[in-house]
Design an enzyme around this catalytic site. Structure first.
Site, short mmCIF file in Angstrom:
data_model
loop_
_atom_site.label_atom_id
_atom_site.label_comp_id
_atom_site.label_asym_id
_atom_site.label_seq_id
_atom_site.Cartn_x
_atom_site.Cartn_y
_atom_site.Cartn_z
N GLY A 19 38.72 48.26 45.49
CA GLY A 19 38.45 47.96 46.89
C GLY A 19 39.66 47.36 47.57
O GLY A 19 40.34 46.53 46.97
N ARG A 80 39.38 54.81 43.74
CA ARG A 80 38.65 54.59 42.50
C ARG A 80 38.96 55.84 41.67
O ARG A 80 38.96 56.95 42.18
CB ARG A 80 37.17 54.39 42.77
CG ARG A 80 36.96 53.13 43.61
CD ARG A 80 35.62 52.47 43.42
NE ARG A 80 35.71 51.03 43.64
CZ ARG A 80 35.60 50.44 44.84
NH1 ARG A 80 35.41 51.15 45.93
NH2 ARG A 80 35.68 49.13 44.94
N ASP A 111 38.39 43.07 39.47
CA ASP A 111 38.14 43.03 38.03
C ASP A 111 38.05 44.41 37.39
O ASP A 111 38.42 44.57 36.22
CB ASP A 111 36.94 42.13 37.68
CG ASP A 111 35.69 42.53 38.42
OD1 ASP A 111 35.71 43.53 39.16
OD2 ASP A 111 34.67 41.82 38.26
N THR A 133 40.59 40.75 45.91
CA THR A 133 39.28 41.27 46.31
C THR A 133 38.71 40.31 47.34
O THR A 133 38.86 39.09 47.19
CB THR A 133 38.30 41.40 45.13
OG1 THR A 133 36.98 41.59 45.65
CG2 THR A 133 38.27 40.19 44.23
N ASP A 135 35.76 39.64 47.62
CA ASP A 135 34.53 39.06 47.08
C ASP A 135 34.72 37.74 46.31
O ASP A 135 33.73 37.06 46.04
CB ASP A 135 33.84 40.06 46.14
CG ASP A 135 33.58 41.39 46.83
OD1 ASP A 135 33.28 41.37 48.03
OD2 ASP A 135 33.71 42.44 46.18
N ASP A 137 35.10 37.29 43.34
CA ASP A 137 34.31 37.28 42.10
C ASP A 137 35.13 37.62 40.86
O ASP A 137 34.69 38.36 39.99
CB ASP A 137 33.15 38.29 42.24
CG ASP A 137 33.64 39.71 42.50
OD1 ASP A 137 34.83 39.89 42.81
OD2 ASP A 137 32.83 40.64 42.40
N ARG A 179 29.54 42.12 47.08
CA ARG A 179 29.02 42.79 45.86
C ARG A 179 27.92 41.92 45.24
O ARG A 179 27.01 41.52 45.93
CB ARG A 179 30.15 43.06 44.87
CG ARG A 179 30.97 44.26 45.25
CD ARG A 179 31.66 44.86 44.05
NE ARG A 179 32.57 43.90 43.43
CZ ARG A 179 33.49 44.22 42.54
NH1 ARG A 179 33.63 45.47 42.16
NH2 ARG A 179 34.28 43.31 42.02
#
Ligand code: ADP
Length: 329
Positions: A19, A80, A111, A133, A135, A137, A179
């Site tokens: 992403g 991706r 990740d 990212t 996110d 995360d 996410r």
């Protein structure tokens, strides 16, 4: 392992994967310019691992990264790449790395991109990760490039929705990205002054009846509008808005911010972390570090072992949510 090697570093590659996140360009710029500063050749690989496998590679010089720090997205493009999930794809990627004569591959991504890099490291690639990212995360680092810009975009949207909800005395239910993680949601909830935040890590699950109860309580003490933040990982935003309206009679609108949060000119925080991590990534390569990732913890930049960092745990500080509730009265 984070072994040392004597070899002079001559050439490195850089790609962005997974992403996209605002600040990736500042990281590319820092990698390219630091490498050139130390007389290391640098090639840019387009579209992440897909471009490595497909050989979409070009030499990059300082001027190629002029005027990019202020841009969202990634000038190298990202993708991706399902081929990386196969032995053939991984072997091919590693073979191209060798053919190109690279001493290290800098991967700016999340990740999933790190998992790909870990696989490549088993095939002789010296993989260097820079966490990016929106996110937040990723394990092993308190900060990931893109988070601050995404939160600011979310907060800005909440400010605007607040204006219109207030004028019409409505309820706004806003879904933010993230996410499976609630970092963006709790930050947007806090900074946008939401009354309730629904996020995946919640200790005690907040269901629609609790949200409705909260809305009714807040109306009874004189609030004329309501702001509810829902994390992407919880979802069901449209359904929740419909239910609130049906049960309470309060006009309720759902807004799903979606990919809006991926774009935009990166904030100073994102540019700073991206620039520093890009610089430290090249310095780590020059110091002979192998298969490491950049991290930011307790106010300091760190270089961690790739595999070890992927095993680390990170948890969302639930106290932020408790404070949101205290401040929402
Ligand atoms: P992000 O890096 O933002 O988390 P993804 O999870 O989509 O994004 O991962 C980006 C890419 O990394 C994937 O498209 C794939 O090419 C590669 N990748 C992810 N997981 C693996 C894995 N287990 N093995 C090899 N490559 C992987």
């Amino acid at each position: 392992m984070t072994g040392m090697k004597e070899k002079k570093i001559r050439k490195i590659g850089v790609l962005t994967s997974g992403g996209d996140a605002p600040g990736m360009n500042a990281a590319i710029r820092a990698v390219v310019r630091t490498a050139r500063y130390y007389d290391i050749d640098v090639v840019g690989i387009r579209k992440g691992y897909a471009g490595l496998i497909g050989g979409e590679i070009k030499e990059m010089y300082s001027k190629d990264v002029s005027n990019v720090m202020n841009l969202g997205g990634t000038i190298l493009h990202t993708a991706r790449c399902p081929e990386m999930m196969t032995e053939e794809g991984l072997d091919k990627a590693a073979a191209i790395y060798k053919i190109l004569g690279l001493d290290a591959l800098v991967v700016i991504g999340g990740d999933g991109s790190y998992r790909g890099l870990a696989e490549l490291s088993k095939r002789g690639v010296n993989g260097i990760g820079i966490p990016a990212t929106i996110d937040l995360d990723m394990c092993g680092t308190e900060y990931t490039i893109g988070f601050d810009t995404a939160v600011n975009t979310g907060m800005d949207a909440l400010n605007k929705l607040r204006d219109t909800s207030n004028s019409h005395e409505r309820c706004s239910v806003v879904e933010v990205m993230g996410r499976d993680a609630g970092y963006i949601a709790v930050w947007c909830g806090m900074c946008g002054g939401a009354e309730e935040v629904m996020f995946p890590e919640e200790k005690e699950v907040i269901d629609s009846s609790k949200v409705i109860q909260q809305i009714l309580e807040n109306r009874s003490i004189g609030k004329r509008h309501n702001l509810i933040v829902v994390a992407e990982g919880v979802g069901g935003t449209q359904k929740l808005a419909k239910e609130i309206q049906e049960v309470t009679g309060i006009q309720t609108r759902a807004t799903i911010l979606g990919h809006l949060q991926r774009g935009g000119s990166p904030t100073a925080t994102d540019r700073m972390h991206a620039s520093m991590m890009g610089y430290y990534a090249v310095k780590a390569i020059m110091e002979g570090k192998q298969n490491v990732v950049m991290a930011y913890n307790s106010g300091k930049y760190e270089v961690l072992d790739l595999l070890e960092s992927m095993e680390m745990k990170k948890t969302l500080d639930q106290e932020i949510y408790d404070v949101i509730k205290v401040l929402a009265i």
